[in-house]
Each structure stands twice: as structure tokens, then as C-alpha cells.
Design an enzyme around this catalytic site. Structure first.
Site, PDB file in Angstrom:
ATOM      1  N   TYR A   1       0.832  -1.183   0.094  1.00  0.00           N
ATOM      2  CA  TYR A   1      -0.004   0.099   0.124  1.00  0.00           C
ATOM      3  C   TYR A   1       0.936   1.338   0.015  1.00  0.00           C
ATOM      4  CZ  TYR A   1      -3.960  -3.078   1.062  1.00  0.00           C
ATOM      5  OH  TYR A   1      -4.765  -4.106   1.129  1.00  0.00           O
TER       6      TYR A   1
ATOM      7  N   ASP B   1      -4.866  -7.159   5.957  1.00  0.00           N
ATOM      8  CA  ASP B   1      -6.172  -6.439   5.534  1.00  0.00           C
ATOM      9  C   ASP B   1      -7.323  -7.551   5.285  1.00  0.00           C
ATOM     10  OD1 ASP B   1      -7.759  -4.415   4.776  1.00  0.00           O
ATOM     11  OD2 ASP B   1      -6.781  -3.982   3.003  1.00  0.00           O
TER      12      ASP B   1
ATOM     13  N   LYS C   1       3.555 -15.567   1.626  1.00  0.00           N
ATOM     14  CA  LYS C   1       3.640 -16.483   0.340  1.00  0.00           C
ATOM     15  C   LYS C   1       4.911 -16.668  -0.201  1.00  0.00           C
ATOM     16  CE  LYS C   1       1.066 -17.762  -3.250  1.00  0.00           C
ATOM     17  NZ  LYS C   1       0.474 -19.370  -2.901  1.00  0.00           N
TER      18      LYS C   1
ATOM     19  N   ASP D   1      -2.899 -18.408   1.001  1.00  0.00           N
ATOM     20  CA  ASP D   1      -3.929 -19.138   0.235  1.00  0.00           C
ATOM     21  C   ASP D   1      -4.481 -20.329   1.322  1.00  0.00           C
ATOM     22  OD1 ASP D   1      -1.545 -20.020  -0.182  1.00  0.00           O
ATOM     23  OD2 ASP D   1      -1.931 -21.041  -2.085  1.00  0.00           O
TER      24      ASP D   1
ATOM     25  N   ASP E   1     -10.117  -8.794   8.247  1.00  0.00           N
ATOM     26  CA  ASP E   1     -11.698  -8.862   7.903  1.00  0.00           C
ATOM     27  C   ASP E   1     -12.307 -10.373   7.852  1.00  0.00           C
ATOM     28  OD1 ASP E   1     -11.712  -6.177   7.747  1.00  0.00           O
ATOM     29  OD2 ASP E   1     -12.321  -6.035   5.790  1.00  0.00           O
TER      30      ASP E   1
END
Ligand code: NAD
Length: 364
Positions: free
Chosen positions: A145, A251, A195, A227, A255
Site C-alpha cells: 500500500y 487487510d 507467500k 491461500d 476482515d
């Protein structure tokens, strides 16, 4: 407690001021009954600040936060300001600059599914198992970001865009260090998400976390690819305790954990820097659909105070007392609109604040 503790209170927009009124009730009890020398200063932020001063983060608000020991935020934004340019919008114009300004690199978000609210979860009872209590530690001011990004046209292949995930070892180290310390205060169990089978930035992430784990031999560390992690969280959520993530993965994961618990009105979060300075706020937004109707759930805002007591003041028992009070309130069947099922009566925002206050006084 003699030393003064200054709190910058930023109610913001939408339901922010409504739930902040209920938070004040708890702050006043802490001041009067627990002798915490809180000094409150209220400032405008977000849309209301745009209306009054032409900017989402006025200088007066920033200076007020600078001279405080912690920030208690409501929420910002709403349809009225949706058409402003991106950088002027309440969230972009106020929250991101605040995080950067105070170097709030760690976002901590507990997701708790109370047994009384299990039927709110989208997951089946047999998957939920016992109570769920996952704490996400997310890196907040670096990563993709904040890396360089661009959207352009090329002559040969047409339009293209890119974003860059960049992490320094030092940035990974400081967030991982915080996650290990938090894991030590809980059940000594930490899962780091990356990852590393594909991304170089994730390989550095994993190496750094592994190196640091030698400093924390009691903490049982495991790694999951993102994943697999998103799958495991819905297949067997109770296996998790503390989860450590980069900005992007955090992020998503935070959630997902929130969704499992059923209501956004119950979740609080803390954003911290290295000096225990923190910004404490509900995980949800300004909820314009229920604004002004006395329907908002004030629990997330009240739990933000519990996080403030724990992470900025190290008052663990009082922090736990707030969490315990919420549990008791739910056990007794009190529900706001968002957490009531069809057969239950619901109470209003101010009534929930009153009941929590009365039960909190009994708890302390
Ligand atoms: P939202 O979280 O405001 O609302 C989503 C849903 O959750 C709505 O149905 C709302 O009624 C409900 N909800 C949220 N908090 C609740 C509470 N305490 N009690 C009961 N129900 C609650 O998300 P949104 O609708 O996507 O965004 C609305 C505005 O909030 C937008 O302008 C957005 O930019 C802003 N926003 C601000 C923050 C923040 O201040 N940190 C975070 C997210 C969104």
C-alpha cells in the site's frame, strides 16, 4: 493513579459521536471509581472537519493528538463526502496521515466470538467448536500500500499498472517482535502468514520471523501460506491464537476473522507505535444507514477503551474487566439491533451503554 493521562477524543462522523457518548460513560467510571487521571480533549476529524475547516485532519486536531498520550477515534466518512478527490476524502485525508505521522506500524485486532452469539457466525456450529478468540497483528505503514505504483500507457502493449511490495528487514522485525510479545501474554502460539513459495518479500518475511523466534523459545511458531490460511480460518478457526501478517495479507485476514464473529459492531482495533502510543477505534465505519437512529452497537467503541488500557497503559486487569463485562451483558441476553435475532427484543445504543456501565461498576 496520579500521573495525568491525556486522551484525544475524535468522535468523527456518522455513528461515531453516538457510540463515543457511550464510551464516555466508561471513561468517567474509570476516572471516578478507578482513580485514573484521564484528561479528555475533543477534536474534529473526517467529514465534520472538512465542513468546518476544509480539511479532514485540521492542524488543531493533529497538534491535540501530538500532545496526548493516546487517541480514541470514532469513525469517519459518509456519502456527503464521497465525491471529493481521493486524497481529500475523510479516510484517505485523515486516517492514513495519522497512522504515518505517529508511525503506527502495528494494527492489533482481536476477533472474539462469544458463545452467546454463535448463531450470528456464518460458520456451522461444529466448525466453530469452542469460543473463538483470534488476535491479528498486521503491519500497517509499509508493504504494497505504500510501495511505488503507477498506471500508464505503453505503445507496444497498451495500458498497464503495477504496485510494489517492499519490506525492509527492520520493518518485519519490529512487527514480528510485537507479535511474539503479544503471543507470550496469551497462549504462546503464533502463526505467521506469507507467500514465501512465490514472493521474495515473503521469503525475507519468513527468514526474519524465524530468526527472531530464537529470542522467544516458549512461543510455538508456525507459518502458513496466505491461500492456505484463508482456508484454515473458515475450516478450523479455533486452531488460531495470534496471527502475524503483512499489510496486504492482514487487510484480508483481519476482515475474514471479523466476519466469523458475526457483527462488525463488536470489534475494536488498536494501532500502535514503538512507544505504546496508540490510536484506538472500532473496526467498522460510520454506518450511515443507521446514523441518528440510536441503533448502533457501542460495544466496539467501549472495547477500544479496553485495548487502550492494555496497550498504552498496561492496566491489564481493568482491560480484562471490560471484556468480562461485555461477556456478562451478552450472557444476560442484552442485544442491540445488529446482534439480536428475530425472536429477541433489542435495546438502543444509549441503553446498552447504561447497562454496560452498571455491570462494569459491579465488575471492578
Ligand atoms: P460500515 O462499517 O460503516 O457499515 C457496514 C455495515 O455494518 C452497515 O450495515 C452498518 O450499519 C453496520 N455497522 C457498522 N458498525 C456498526 C455498529 N457499531 N453497530 C451496528 N451496526 C454497525 O462500512 P461501509 O458502509 O462500507 O462504510 C460507511 C462509511 O464509513 C464510508 O464512508 C467508509 O469510507 C467509512 N469507513 C470508515 C472507517 C473508519 O472510520 N475507520 C472504516 C470503514 C469505513
Amino acid at each position: 493513579m496520579k500521573k495525568k493521562f491525556h486522551v484525544a477524543i475524535l468522535p468523527g462522523d456518522g455513528i461515531g459521536p453516538e457510540v463515543m457518548q457511550e464510551a464516555y460513560k466508561i471513561l468517567k467510571i474509570l476516572k471516578k471509581k478507578c482513580f485514573i487521571n484521564f484528561i479528555f480533549h475533543e477534536y474534529d476529524i473526517g467529514g465534520i472537519a472538512i465542513d468546518k475547516y476544509g480539511t479532514a485532519l485540521p492542524k488543531r486536531t493533529l497538534l491535540g493528538c501530538e500532545s496526548s498520550d493516546a487517541i480514541l477515534l470514532g469513525s469517519v466518512g459518509g456519502p456527503k463526502w464521497n465525491n471529493l478527490p481521493d486524497e481529500k476524502q475523510p479516510e484517505r485525508g485523515a486516517l492514513l496521515p495519522l497512522r504515518k505521522h505517529f508511525n503506527l506500524f502495528a494494527n492489533i485486532r482481536p476477533s472474539i466470538l462469544y458463545s452467546e452469539l454463535q448463531d450470528l457466525s456464518p460458520l456451522r456450529q461444529d466448525i466453530l467448536g469452542t469460543d473463538i478468540n483470534i488476535l491479528c497483528v498486521r503491519e500497517l505503514i509499509s508493504g504494497i500500500y505504500f510501495g511505488s505504483s503507477e498506471r500508464k500507457d505503453s505503445i507496444d502493449f497498451g495500458e498497464y499498472a503495477f504496485d510494489t511490495e517492499l519490506y525492509y528487514r527492520s520493518e518485519i522485525n519490529r512487527i514480528a517482535d510485537m507479535a511474539f510479545q503479544i503471543a507470550q501474554q496469551r497462549n504462546n502460539k503464533l502463526t505467521s502468514i506469507d507467500k514465501a513459495n512465490v514472493l521474495k518479500s515473503s521469503k525475507l518475511w519468513r527468514d526474519t520471523v524465524n530468526n527472531l523466534s530464537q529470542k522467544y523459545p516458549k512461543v510455538q511458531l508456525s507459518h502458513l501460506y496466505i491461500d492456505n490460511a484463508v482456508m484454515q480460518i473458515i475450516k478450523n478457526p479455533s486452531q488460531f491464537d495470534v496471527i502475524l501478517c503483512s499489510n496486504l495479507f492482514g487487510d484480508i485476514i483481519s476482515d475474514e476473522c471479523a466476519a466469523i464473529t458475526g457483527s462488525i459492531g463488536m470489534l475494536a482495533s488498536a494501532s500502535l507505535n514503538e512507544n505504546n502510543f496508540g490510536m484506538y477505534e472500532p473496526a467498522g465505519g460510520s454506518a450511515p444507514d443507521i446514523q441518528g437512529k440510536n441503533l448502533a452497537n457501542p460495544i466496539a467503541q467501549i472495547l477500544s477503551i479496553a485495548l487502550l488500557l492494555r496497550y498504552s497503559m498496561q492496566l491489564y486487569e481493568l482491560s480484562d474487566a471490560i471484556f468480562e463485562t461485555i461477556k456478562q451483558v451478552l450472557k444476560k441476553g442484552y442485544r442491540t439491533f445488529d446482534i439480536a435475532n428475530n425472536t429477541q427484543d433489542y435495546i438502543h445504543t444509549n441503553q446498552m451503554g447504561d447497562i454496560i456501565s452498571q455491570m462494569f461498576i459491579k465488575e471492578i
